[in-house]
Design a protein around this motif. Structure first.
Motif, PDB file in Angstrom:
ATOM      1  N   CYS A 153     -89.651  -1.444  19.846  1.00 55.83           N
ATOM      2  CA  CYS A 153     -90.854  -0.774  19.368  1.00 55.83           C
ATOM      3  C   CYS A 153     -91.711  -0.360  20.566  1.00 55.83           C
ATOM      4  O   CYS A 153     -91.630  -0.955  21.643  1.00 55.83           O
ATOM      5  CB  CYS A 153     -91.658  -1.682  18.423  1.00 55.83           C
ATOM      6  SG  CYS A 153     -91.990  -3.320  19.088  1.00 55.83           S
ATOM      7  N   LYS A 154     -92.528   0.656  20.365  1.00 55.56           N
ATOM      8  CA  LYS A 154     -93.337   1.187  21.457  1.00 55.56           C
ATOM      9  C   LYS A 154     -94.761   0.630  21.449  1.00 55.56           C
ATOM     10  O   LYS A 154     -95.370   0.456  22.501  1.00 55.56           O
ATOM     11  CB  LYS A 154     -93.374   2.711  21.374  1.00 55.56           C
ATOM     12  CG  LYS A 154     -92.013   3.372  21.606  1.00 55.56           C
ATOM     13  CD  LYS A 154     -92.121   4.889  21.538  1.00 55.56           C
ATOM     14  CE  LYS A 154     -90.759   5.531  21.786  1.00 55.56           C
ATOM     15  NZ  LYS A 154     -90.831   7.017  21.701  1.00 55.56           N
ATOM     16  N   MET A 155     -95.287   0.389  20.257  1.00 57.53           N
ATOM     17  CA  MET A 155     -96.679  -0.048  20.169  1.00 57.53           C
ATOM     18  C   MET A 155     -96.815  -1.514  20.570  1.00 57.53           C
ATOM     19  O   MET A 155     -96.030  -2.365  20.130  1.00 57.53           O
ATOM     20  CB  MET A 155     -97.208   0.154  18.749  1.00 57.53           C
ATOM     21  CG  MET A 155     -97.322   1.614  18.332  1.00 57.53           C
ATOM     22  SD  MET A 155     -98.037   1.806  16.693  1.00 57.53           S
ATOM     23  CE  MET A 155     -99.682   1.125  16.947  1.00 57.53           C
ATOM     24  N   LYS A 156     -97.818  -1.799  21.374  1.00 57.95           N
ATOM     25  CA  LYS A 156     -98.046  -3.156  21.858  1.00 57.95           C
ATOM     26  C   LYS A 156     -98.330  -4.114  20.706  1.00 57.95           C
ATOM     27  O   LYS A 156     -97.848  -5.253  20.689  1.00 57.95           O
ATOM     28  CB  LYS A 156     -99.209  -3.166  22.845  1.00 57.95           C
ATOM     29  CG  LYS A 156     -99.501  -4.535  23.431  1.00 57.95           C
ATOM     30  CD  LYS A 156    -100.662  -4.478  24.400  1.00 57.95           C
ATOM     31  CE  LYS A 156    -100.982  -5.871  24.951  1.00 57.95           C
ATOM     32  NZ  LYS A 156    -102.143  -5.842  25.869  1.00 57.95           N
ATOM     33  N   THR A 157     -99.103  -3.647  19.712  1.00 60.39           N
ATOM     34  CA  THR A 157     -99.455  -4.525  18.597  1.00 60.39           C
ATOM     35  C   THR A 157     -98.212  -4.913  17.790  1.00 60.39           C
ATOM     36  O   THR A 157     -98.089  -6.046  17.337  1.00 60.39           O
ATOM     37  CB  THR A 157    -100.477  -3.840  17.668  1.00 60.39           C
ATOM     38  OG1 THR A 157     -99.980  -2.543  17.284  1.00 60.39           O
ATOM     39  CG2 THR A 157    -101.821  -3.683  18.372  1.00 60.39           C
ATOM     40  N   THR A 158     -97.301  -3.945  17.616  1.00 58.92           N
ATOM     41  CA  THR A 158     -96.069  -4.243  16.886  1.00 58.92           C
ATOM     42  C   THR A 158     -95.201  -5.229  17.656  1.00 58.92           C
ATOM     43  O   THR A 158     -94.621  -6.156  17.092  1.00 58.92           O
ATOM     44  CB  THR A 158     -95.269  -2.950  16.623  1.00 58.92           C
ATOM     45  OG1 THR A 158     -96.108  -2.006  15.958  1.00 58.92           O
ATOM     46  CG2 THR A 158     -94.047  -3.235  15.760  1.00 58.92           C
ATOM     47  N   LYS A 159     -95.129  -5.008  18.962  1.00 58.42           N
ATOM     48  CA  LYS A 159     -94.350  -5.917  19.807  1.00 58.42           C
ATOM     49  C   LYS A 159     -94.918  -7.333  19.739  1.00 58.42           C
ATOM     50  O   LYS A 159     -94.172  -8.311  19.616  1.00 58.42           O
ATOM     51  CB  LYS A 159     -94.362  -5.412  21.254  1.00 58.42           C
ATOM     52  CG  LYS A 159     -93.517  -6.229  22.206  1.00 58.42           C
ATOM     53  CD  LYS A 159     -93.500  -5.618  23.599  1.00 58.42           C
ATOM     54  CE  LYS A 159     -92.755  -4.303  23.617  1.00 58.42           C
ATOM     55  NZ  LYS A 159     -92.506  -3.815  24.998  1.00 58.42           N
ATOM     56  N   GLU A 160     -96.241  -7.446  19.800  1.00 59.28           N
ATOM     57  CA  GLU A 160     -96.871  -8.767  19.738  1.00 59.28           C
ATOM     58  C   GLU A 160     -96.650  -9.415  18.372  1.00 59.28           C
ATOM     59  O   GLU A 160     -96.417 -10.623  18.284  1.00 59.28           O
ATOM     60  CB  GLU A 160     -98.364  -8.637  20.034  1.00 59.28           C
ATOM     61  CG  GLU A 160     -98.667  -8.291  21.497  1.00 59.28           C
ATOM     62  CD  GLU A 160    -100.142  -8.032  21.731  1.00 59.28           C
ATOM     63  OE1 GLU A 160    -100.897  -7.883  20.729  1.00 59.28           O
ATOM     64  OE2 GLU A 160    -100.545  -7.959  22.914  1.00 59.28           O
ATOM     65  N   ARG A 161     -96.724  -8.619  17.310  1.00 60.04           N
ATOM     66  CA  ARG A 161     -96.528  -9.162  15.961  1.00 60.04           C
ATOM     67  C   ARG A 161     -95.104  -9.690  15.787  1.00 60.04           C
ATOM     68  O   ARG A 161     -94.890 -10.772  15.233  1.00 60.04           O
ATOM     69  CB  ARG A 161     -96.831  -8.097  14.918  1.00 60.04           C
ATOM     70  CG  ARG A 161     -96.754  -8.625  13.483  1.00 60.04           C
ATOM     71  CD  ARG A 161     -97.207  -7.600  12.457  1.00 60.04           C
ATOM     72  NE  ARG A 161     -96.306  -6.458  12.371  1.00 60.04           N
ATOM     73  CZ  ARG A 161     -96.589  -5.239  12.803  1.00 60.04           C
ATOM     74  NH1 ARG A 161     -97.766  -4.983  13.358  1.00 60.04           N
ATOM     75  NH2 ARG A 161     -95.712  -4.261  12.683  1.00 60.04           N
TER      76      ARG A 161
END
Length: 243
Positions: A153-161
């Motif tokens: 995934c590209k989005m940081k929030t998605t990666k963190e989730r």
């Protein structure tokens, strides 16, 4: 129900919990896991006191040959390539996982344990400690499954989730391994939860008991009571009848 499925159930929302229960009740487990060749090699390497690199080198060479063999089915070649990639990733992240310093041994084949009326299958990859009556004993899982993949995934929030999803699963798996060892009535040694761990290959992290570990044990028991009540009402999805 598998330990991984129960851990997923514990951190899912109600609609996701229904999917976990459905798949646990109706999905037929594969005879050979998709990552079997990689896991067998990584288990053999980590229980070897010398951690001989030759163990992994030989398996990778065999997998590379298999992946290039056009006489076998494409899926078998894909499986071989994926297993070789898993071993490569382990070699890159071995120091971060911190398993080299541990005294690891092969576990017995444990029977499922009853938790509040639910049969839960917990299969650690390793025992930690000597495994003799009176000695401190723990267990470990090397988690190589890709989903949910923080790197896809590209989005940081998605990666963190996705990363936190994996960490939460690990914390519950650690609690389940403690329950598994305690169910052996001291035959393997004195259970030490601080010797239980999940080494997540995708995160490159080694996770032990959470600060709220005792509360998680209670949550597991409560979740199993809920599963026991819901289980009879879980119906097969129509798609299963079309197969």
């Amino acid at each position: 129900m598998s330990a991984a499925a129960l851990a997923e159930f514990l951190i899912m929302r109600p609609d996701g919990q229904q999917n976990v229960l459905h798949d646990s009740k109706f999905s037929r487990p594969p005879i050979v896991t998709a990552n079997g060749d990689a896991m067998r090699a990584l288990r053999a390497y980590n229980v070897d006191p010398r951690r001989s690199p030759e163990i992994l080198i030989r398996v990778k060479e065999a997998l590379t040959i298999k992946a290039a063999d056009r006489t076998i089915k494409p899926k078998a070649r894909e499986d071989a390539l994926r297993c070789a990639e898993i071993i490569d990733l382990f070699e890159i992240r071995e120091n971060a996982l911190g398993m080299r310093r541990m005294a690891l041994s092969s576990p017995p084949k444990f029977d499922a344990i009853d938790i509040e009326g639910v049969e839960v299958s917990i299969r650690p990859d390793f025992l930690v400690g000597a495994g003799r009556r009176g000695d401190r004993i723990g267990a470990g899982i090397l988690r190589v499954a890709k989903a949910p993949d923080p790197e896809a995934c590209k989005m940081k929030t998605t990666k963190e989730r996705r990363g936190e999803h994996r960490r939460e699963m690990a914390r519950y798996l650690v609690a389940l391994m403690q329950m598994l060892l305690e169910a052996q009535d001291g035959s393997l040694g004195t259970v030490d939860r601080d010797l239980c761990f999940v080494a997540d290959l995708r995160l490159g992290e080694n996770m032990g008991p959470a600060p709220d570990h005792t509360a998680r044990l209670r949550s597991i028991r409560a979740a199993c009571r809920q599963v026991r009540e819901l289980w009879p009402s879980i119906q097969a999805k129509p798609a299963l009848y079309r197969k």
